[in-house]
Scaffold this motif. Sequence first.
Motif, short mmCIF file in Angstrom:
data_model
loop_
_atom_site.label_atom_id
_atom_site.label_comp_id
_atom_site.label_asym_id
_atom_site.label_seq_id
_atom_site.Cartn_x
_atom_site.Cartn_y
_atom_site.Cartn_z
N SER A 186 44.90 52.60 48.55
CA SER A 186 44.62 52.91 47.14
C SER A 186 45.49 52.09 46.20
CB SER A 186 44.83 54.41 46.88
OG SER A 186 43.94 55.20 47.64
N LEU A 187 46.73 51.81 46.62
CA LEU A 187 47.61 50.99 45.79
C LEU A 187 47.02 49.60 45.60
CD1 LEU A 187 50.27 50.38 44.33
CD2 LEU A 187 51.31 49.92 46.58
N GLY A 188 46.38 49.07 46.65
CA GLY A 188 45.84 47.72 46.59
C GLY A 188 44.76 47.52 45.54
N VAL A 189 44.11 48.59 45.09
CA VAL A 189 43.04 48.46 44.09
C VAL A 189 43.36 49.21 42.80
CG1 VAL A 189 41.27 48.12 45.85
CG2 VAL A 189 41.81 50.45 45.11
N HIS A 190 44.57 49.75 42.70
CA HIS A 190 44.93 50.52 41.51
C HIS A 190 45.21 49.59 40.33
CE1 HIS A 190 47.13 53.32 38.89
NE2 HIS A 190 46.55 54.29 39.58
N PRO A 191 44.77 49.93 39.12
CA PRO A 191 45.00 49.05 37.97
C PRO A 191 46.47 48.88 37.61
CG PRO A 191 44.01 51.15 37.29
CD PRO A 191 43.91 51.09 38.77
N GLY A 192 47.33 49.80 38.08
CA GLY A 192 48.75 49.69 37.76
C GLY A 192 49.55 48.95 38.82
N ARG A 193 48.88 48.33 39.80
CA ARG A 193 49.63 47.72 40.90
C ARG A 193 50.50 46.55 40.44
NH1 ARG A 193 44.41 46.22 41.04
NH2 ARG A 193 43.84 44.03 41.36
N GLY A 194 50.04 45.78 39.44
CA GLY A 194 50.84 44.66 38.96
C GLY A 194 52.14 45.11 38.32
N ALA A 195 52.06 46.13 37.46
CA ALA A 195 53.27 46.67 36.83
C ALA A 195 54.17 47.32 37.87
CB ALA A 195 52.89 47.68 35.75
N SER A 196 53.55 47.96 38.87
CA SER A 196 54.33 48.58 39.93
C SER A 196 55.11 47.53 40.72
CB SER A 196 53.42 49.36 40.87
OG SER A 196 54.11 49.79 42.03
#
Length: 306
Positions: A186-196
């Motif tokens: 789920s992390l791989g497609v989450h919109p916040g992954r870049g900021a994370s």
Amino acid sequence: HTDEHRGKPGRYVLLGSAAPTLVKGVSESLAGRVGIMEMTPFRWEEVSGTNRSLETLWFRGGFPDPFLTRSDPSRWDWFESYTRTFIERDLASYGVSVSGPRMRKILMMLAHSHGGIWNASQLAASLGVSYHMVNHYVDVLEQTFLARRLTPYYANIGKRLVKSPKVYLRDSGLLHYFLGIQNQESLGVHPGRGASWEGFVLEQLIGALTQHRPGAQFHYWRTQAGAEADLLVDTGSRLVPFEIKLHGAPGLGDFKGMATCMADLKIKAGYVLCPCREDYHLGPSITVLSAEKILRNPKRLAELVS
């Protein structure tokens, strides 16, 4: 007791997850008699010899139990218990008066604005409190090592600069818990992954450099026009910018903001950390570094800013 045995080395006092200024009962100044060392969650250099990857550390965070567990439900349960204990027991023991639902909402809002320019008034309007109170809550989260305020670097260069700090949740596992990310897929497609990813690598960098390059100060740089460097390390004698990218093979066109920063501040060398396998150069002044390799070798990292 400390004064009676000043010459005896190797004595430690563990204070728990709060700065001394927040702990009730620490009324005596120990200035000049003690050194304060912050024990961070796991850094990649400490766990890279395990059978877990850097991406696993990013997803699970650096607290030992959620990092070491093999079960996503167990990881989720740990963060739920940790959050409840922190809000319902720890804050009260530090003399902080805030309701559980309000603090949980604050943490949720910080997760969704993770790495963004701090706007206390906007959060205050959502919570129905004053911006002074919101700033107080974030002060508490800083002193309990859950949040980091990264201050902007200021230089008189004739350009308008952003003067508000950025705010991050320091542990990526806790961030993902408040974002509702329950597994690595789920992390791989989450919109916040870049900021994370930015916040995760930034914490790894700051943790390593705090230990291996004592005295360094950490900022970010951003002009009102949008030119930005994610992290600017100030050693006192030089400035070193770092850009953090989730893209595995960034090109020179991805770093116009850092190039502007380097030109404005007359910086000769800048670095980009990304999940690439090998280091490579983008012209004479910008080097792309494998995050996995450089974070495993903090002494080399310290040499880059020396």
